[in-house]
Write an enzyme that holds these catalytic residues in place. Structure first.
Site, PDB file in Angstrom:
ATOM      1  N   THR A  87       0.935  -1.201   0.089  1.00 53.36           N
ATOM      2  CA  THR A  87      -0.057   0.098   0.157  1.00 53.36           C
ATOM      3  C   THR A  87       0.989   1.218  -0.061  1.00 53.36           C
ATOM      4  O   THR A  87       1.567   1.426   1.177  1.00 53.36           O
ATOM      5  CB  THR A  87      -0.886   0.012   1.446  1.00 53.36           C
ATOM      6  N   LYS A 162      -7.990   1.409  -3.237  1.00 53.45           N
ATOM      7  CA  LYS A 162      -7.524   0.796  -1.678  1.00 53.45           C
ATOM      8  C   LYS A 162      -7.794   2.041  -0.840  1.00 53.45           C
ATOM      9  O   LYS A 162      -8.393   1.965   0.281  1.00 53.45           O
ATOM     10  CB  LYS A 162      -6.180   0.504  -1.779  1.00 53.45           C
TER      11      LYS A 162
HETATM   12  P1  NAD Z   1       6.022  -5.756   7.152  1.00 53.33           P
HETATM   13  O1  NAD Z   1       6.958  -4.477   8.063  1.00 53.33           O
HETATM   14  O2  NAD Z   1       6.033  -6.996   8.125  1.00 53.33           O
HETATM   15  O3  NAD Z   1       7.041  -6.354   5.956  1.00 53.33           O
HETATM   16  C1  NAD Z   1       7.679  -5.337   5.053  1.00 53.33           C
HETATM   17  C2  NAD Z   1       9.025  -6.080   4.753  1.00 53.33           C
HETATM   18  O4  NAD Z   1       9.745  -5.340   3.824  1.00 53.33           O
HETATM   19  C3  NAD Z   1      10.034  -6.121   6.105  1.00 53.33           C
HETATM   20  O5  NAD Z   1      10.168  -7.705   6.032  1.00 53.33           O
HETATM   21  C4  NAD Z   1      11.307  -5.264   5.538  1.00 53.33           C
HETATM   22  O6  NAD Z   1      12.498  -6.068   6.161  1.00 53.33           O
HETATM   23  C5  NAD Z   1      11.288  -5.588   4.056  1.00 53.33           C
HETATM   24  N1  NAD Z   1      11.909  -4.368   3.542  1.00 53.33           N
HETATM   25  C6  NAD Z   1      11.952  -3.124   3.824  1.00 53.33           C
HETATM   26  N2  NAD Z   1      12.612  -2.317   2.981  1.00 53.33           N
HETATM   27  C7  NAD Z   1      13.177  -3.236   2.073  1.00 53.33           C
HETATM   28  C8  NAD Z   1      14.136  -3.094   0.998  1.00 53.33           C
HETATM   29  N3  NAD Z   1      14.633  -2.171   0.727  1.00 53.33           N
HETATM   30  N4  NAD Z   1      14.505  -4.494   0.180  1.00 53.33           N
HETATM   31  C9  NAD Z   1      13.651  -5.468   0.710  1.00 53.33           C
HETATM   32  N5  NAD Z   1      13.026  -5.625   1.577  1.00 53.33           N
HETATM   33  C10 NAD Z   1      12.826  -4.744   2.447  1.00 53.33           C
HETATM   34  O7  NAD Z   1       4.811  -5.048   6.497  1.00 53.33           O
HETATM   35  P2  NAD Z   1       3.552  -5.824   6.084  1.00 53.33           P
HETATM   36  O8  NAD Z   1       2.569  -5.901   7.130  1.00 53.33           O
HETATM   37  O9  NAD Z   1       3.947  -7.197   5.384  1.00 53.33           O
HETATM   38  O10 NAD Z   1       2.798  -4.940   5.068  1.00 53.33           O
HETATM   39  C11 NAD Z   1       3.472  -4.862   3.677  1.00 53.33           C
HETATM   40  C12 NAD Z   1       2.494  -3.837   2.826  1.00 53.33           C
HETATM   41  O11 NAD Z   1       1.334  -4.405   3.059  1.00 53.33           O
HETATM   42  C13 NAD Z   1       2.559  -2.674   3.465  1.00 53.33           C
HETATM   43  O12 NAD Z   1       2.429  -1.488   2.585  1.00 53.33           O
HETATM   44  C14 NAD Z   1       0.899  -2.471   4.156  1.00 53.33           C
HETATM   45  O13 NAD Z   1       0.517  -1.195   4.331  1.00 53.33           O
HETATM   46  C15 NAD Z   1       0.425  -3.365   3.323  1.00 53.33           C
HETATM   47  N6  NAD Z   1      -0.962  -4.150   4.019  1.00 53.33           N
HETATM   48  C16 NAD Z   1      -0.654  -4.597   5.322  1.00 53.33           C
HETATM   49  C17 NAD Z   1      -1.635  -5.426   5.825  1.00 53.33           C
HETATM   50  C18 NAD Z   1      -1.500  -5.819   7.302  1.00 53.33           C
HETATM   51  O14 NAD Z   1      -2.593  -6.379   7.776  1.00 53.33           O
HETATM   52  N7  NAD Z   1      -0.215  -6.228   7.702  1.00 53.33           N
HETATM   53  C19 NAD Z   1      -2.910  -5.483   5.349  1.00 53.33           C
HETATM   54  C20 NAD Z   1      -3.078  -4.662   4.020  1.00 53.33           C
HETATM   55  C21 NAD Z   1      -2.119  -4.221   3.517  1.00 53.33           C
END
Ligand code: NAD
Length: 290
Positions: A87, A162
């Protein structure tokens, strides 16, 4: 299919695991040290992207997406598709789309709803933006990771859908919570309030499916001490993205703006961090008018 998967956090890890389980060859990269069943990890995003037919990103925000795209796009083969499921702000989605298309790639922005439970269960909803050709390439993967994918329009349309949806969600949750708090002060029983509103014109997903009052309606985070669920800080992130988009599109969104301000106060100045976004009900309950 060979798939590169970058960003294997709470959402990305189970999504990648489901693709591997379905028989795809998944090569992953994350800055953190992660291990996922069936996924081969590499030392860089470029390495994960090289030779992949589709590269999926699931990253925290638009700035990180732009940085990752700079590394990954030059490593991808012409005709391959970059599918961003994070997102992020609409402007970043469109900028990365332009960059990908300029390099001879397909691009889809495909943010999800359904949370970590949907990611683990393969029941996410994808809201996608991109050309028909790009959407068609990604669609079989959406079928594995989710139960529904809506092609919303050109690049950026997925993120637009979204954040509009989540602006409605934030505003509606606040309205539901403040109405419960008012009903309390008027001496109205919460169960009666639910019985009336859930079958009257004030009904909504936040009342009927995700009721913020404990012990009322179907089971929800309110019945689990407001543990998320969908955390207040994630709602705040999405409300900020909707306001950023409203400013850039010159749209008048006073309810969204107020919802953003209330969630910012809750998360940053009160005790909302780490609570479900429906914990606005106990917040309003404690307050009075002044
Ligand atoms: P998260 O923080 O658990 O995961 C993000 C991952 O990206 C981490 O493992 C981090 O180490 C990695 N990362 C960061 N910078 C990086 C880079 N430069 N190269 C490679 N990896 C890198 O977050 P999440 O909960 O998995 O959410 C991910 C996305 O999904 C977000 O944009 C969030 O808004 C969206 N989202 C989350 C949910 C939820 O319930 N968690 C629901 C809908 C949408």
């Amino acid at each position: 299919m060979k798939i590169g998967f970058i960003g294997l956090g709470n959402m990305g890890a189970p999504m990648a695991a489901n693709l591997a389980k379905a028989g795809h060859q998944v090569v992953g990269f994350d800055m953190a040290n992660v291990a996922i069943d069936g996924v081969t990890m590499t030392a860089s995003g470029a390495e994960a992207a090289a030779g992949a037919e589709v590269v999926i990103t699931m990253l925290p925000n638009g700035e990180i997406l732009r940085a990752v795209a700079d590394q990954v796009i030059p490593a991808m083969d012409a005709g391959a598709a970059l599918v961003d499921c994070s997102t992020v702000d609409v402007d970043s989605a469109r900028a990365v789309a332009d960059q990908a298309v300029g390099a001879g790639l397909l691009f889809v922005d495909a943010p999800v709803s359904g949370g970590t439970g949907g990611a683990a269960g393969g029941t996410l909803t994808f809201m996608a933006g991109g050309t028909d050709e790009a959407f068609a390439k990604a669609a079989p993967l959406f079928d594995i990771m989710g139960q529904k994918a809506v092609h919303c329009g050109a690049a950026g349309a997925g993120q637009s859908a979204k954040i509009c949806n989540n602006m409605i969600l934030g505003v509606t949750m606040l309205a539901t919570c403040e109405a419960f708090a008012l009903a309390d002060k008027l001496g109205l029983d919460r169960q009666k309030m639910f019985d009336v509103v859930s079958t009257s014109s004030g009904y909504s997903w936040t009342m009927n499916t995700y009721c913020p009052a404990p012990g009322v309606g179907p089971k929800s985070p309110a019945d689990n001490e407001y543990k998320p669920g969908f955390a207040a800080e994630l709602m705040l992130k999405d409300l900020r993205l909707s306001q950023q988009a409203a400013v850039s599109a010159n749209a008048d969104t006073p309810m969204g703006e107020l919802a953003q301000a209330l969630y910012a106060q809750f998360v940053e100045e009160e005790d909302g961090q780490g609570m479900d976004f429906s914990a606005m009900l106990p917040r309003f309950e404690k307050r009075s008018r002044a």
